[in-house]
Scaffold this active site. Structure first.
Site, short mmCIF file in Angstrom:
data_model
loop_
_atom_site.label_atom_id
_atom_site.label_comp_id
_atom_site.label_asym_id
_atom_site.label_seq_id
_atom_site.Cartn_x
_atom_site.Cartn_y
_atom_site.Cartn_z
N ASP A 89 81.71 50.88 4.00
CA ASP A 89 82.65 51.10 2.95
C ASP A 89 82.89 49.49 2.45
O ASP A 89 83.47 48.94 3.28
CB ASP A 89 83.74 51.70 3.26
CG ASP A 89 83.68 53.35 3.79
OD1 ASP A 89 82.62 53.68 3.56
OD2 ASP A 89 84.63 53.89 3.79
N LYS A 153 85.01 54.73 -3.84
CA LYS A 153 86.43 54.88 -2.75
C LYS A 153 87.46 54.50 -3.48
O LYS A 153 87.50 53.10 -3.91
CB LYS A 153 85.89 54.19 -1.56
CG LYS A 153 87.17 54.65 -0.62
CD LYS A 153 86.62 54.11 0.85
CE LYS A 153 87.82 53.70 1.73
NZ LYS A 153 87.49 53.33 3.16
N LYS A 182 85.23 59.37 -2.52
CA LYS A 182 86.03 59.26 -1.44
C LYS A 182 87.47 59.01 -1.66
O LYS A 182 87.69 57.72 -2.15
CB LYS A 182 85.56 58.20 -0.24
CG LYS A 182 86.48 58.28 0.95
CD LYS A 182 85.66 57.42 2.09
CE LYS A 182 86.72 57.31 3.41
NZ LYS A 182 85.78 56.31 4.31
#
Length: 215
Positions: A89, A153, A182
């Site tokens: 991430d 995300k 996400k």
């Protein structure tokens, strides 16, 4: 709905102890969660505990500000994958986006996306929605669509806000099915997690996994 495979069970606090990380991993395996998400220094410990389970190991790159050198992000990503991370991430260079340096933002993301693509791993790109305008959210999603990144995300969880239903809907309207989404930051209840999934989220990043799964 079975939420277990939506959850990235997360501890990213700077003061997280090894015992907390160990508990996180054991609970993730016990509850059959999709992944744990930890800082890079904990990769080896988590890998040891998660070995043989169905729970993936996620770590963060350029976290939480995204404002480091692109070369440093790439080196961190390479090291993380070498130690056994399944998912990365990474935080974008938010200031560069705001300065309309889209080429720099693209290159920063794309170098990591090329790496994860070659290694058969997953890349989620953290855009920090709470500090972006609507135009900036749209623009960065379009930049991400030009790369082999797998997810957009929403948040680090360390800024002024986290995931919102409105942001998930906006991101979904831009990326469609070309990228997954996400949602992370401030997700503490099952009801909110379900709202985000209904809006288009494919993954939920949360430190409150127990409260979400067993309300």
């Amino acid at each position: 709905m079975n939420l277990e495979k939506y959850i990235d069970y997360t501890i990213l606090k700077s003061d997280a102890s090894e015992s907390q990380i160990t508990t996180l991993c054991h609970e993730a395996v016990k509850w059959n969660l999709k992944a744990v998400c930890v800082n890079p220094c904990h990769i080896e410990k988590c890998k040891e505990i998660l070995e043989g389970s169905e729970t993936d190991l996620c770590t963060v790159i350029g976290f939480p500000l995204g404002a480091t050198f692109p070369e440093a992000k790439l080196m961190e990503a390479e090291r993380a994958l070498a130690l056994g991370a399944d998912e990365l991430d990474m935080v974008i260079n938010i200031g560069a986006l705001k300065d309309n340096k889209d080429d720099l933002v693209f290159k920063d993301i794309n170098q990591i996306a090329n790496l994860t693509k070659r290694k058969g791993k997953i890349l989620k790109v953290i855009i920090e929605t709470s500090v972006l305008t609507e135009e900036e959210k749209e623009r960065v999603c379009k930049i991400i669509m030009k790369t082999d990144a797998d997810f957009v995300k929403t948040s680090t969880g360390f800024s002024i806000g986290g995931a919102t239903v409105e942001d998930i809907k906006l991101i979904k309207s831009i990326v469609g099915d070309s990228k997954k989404i996400k949602a992370s930051g401030g997700i503490k209840t099952r009801e909110f997690a379900l709202e985000l999934i209904e809006a288009g989220a494919d993954r939920i990043g949360a430190s409150s996994a127990k409260e979400i799964i067993f309300p």
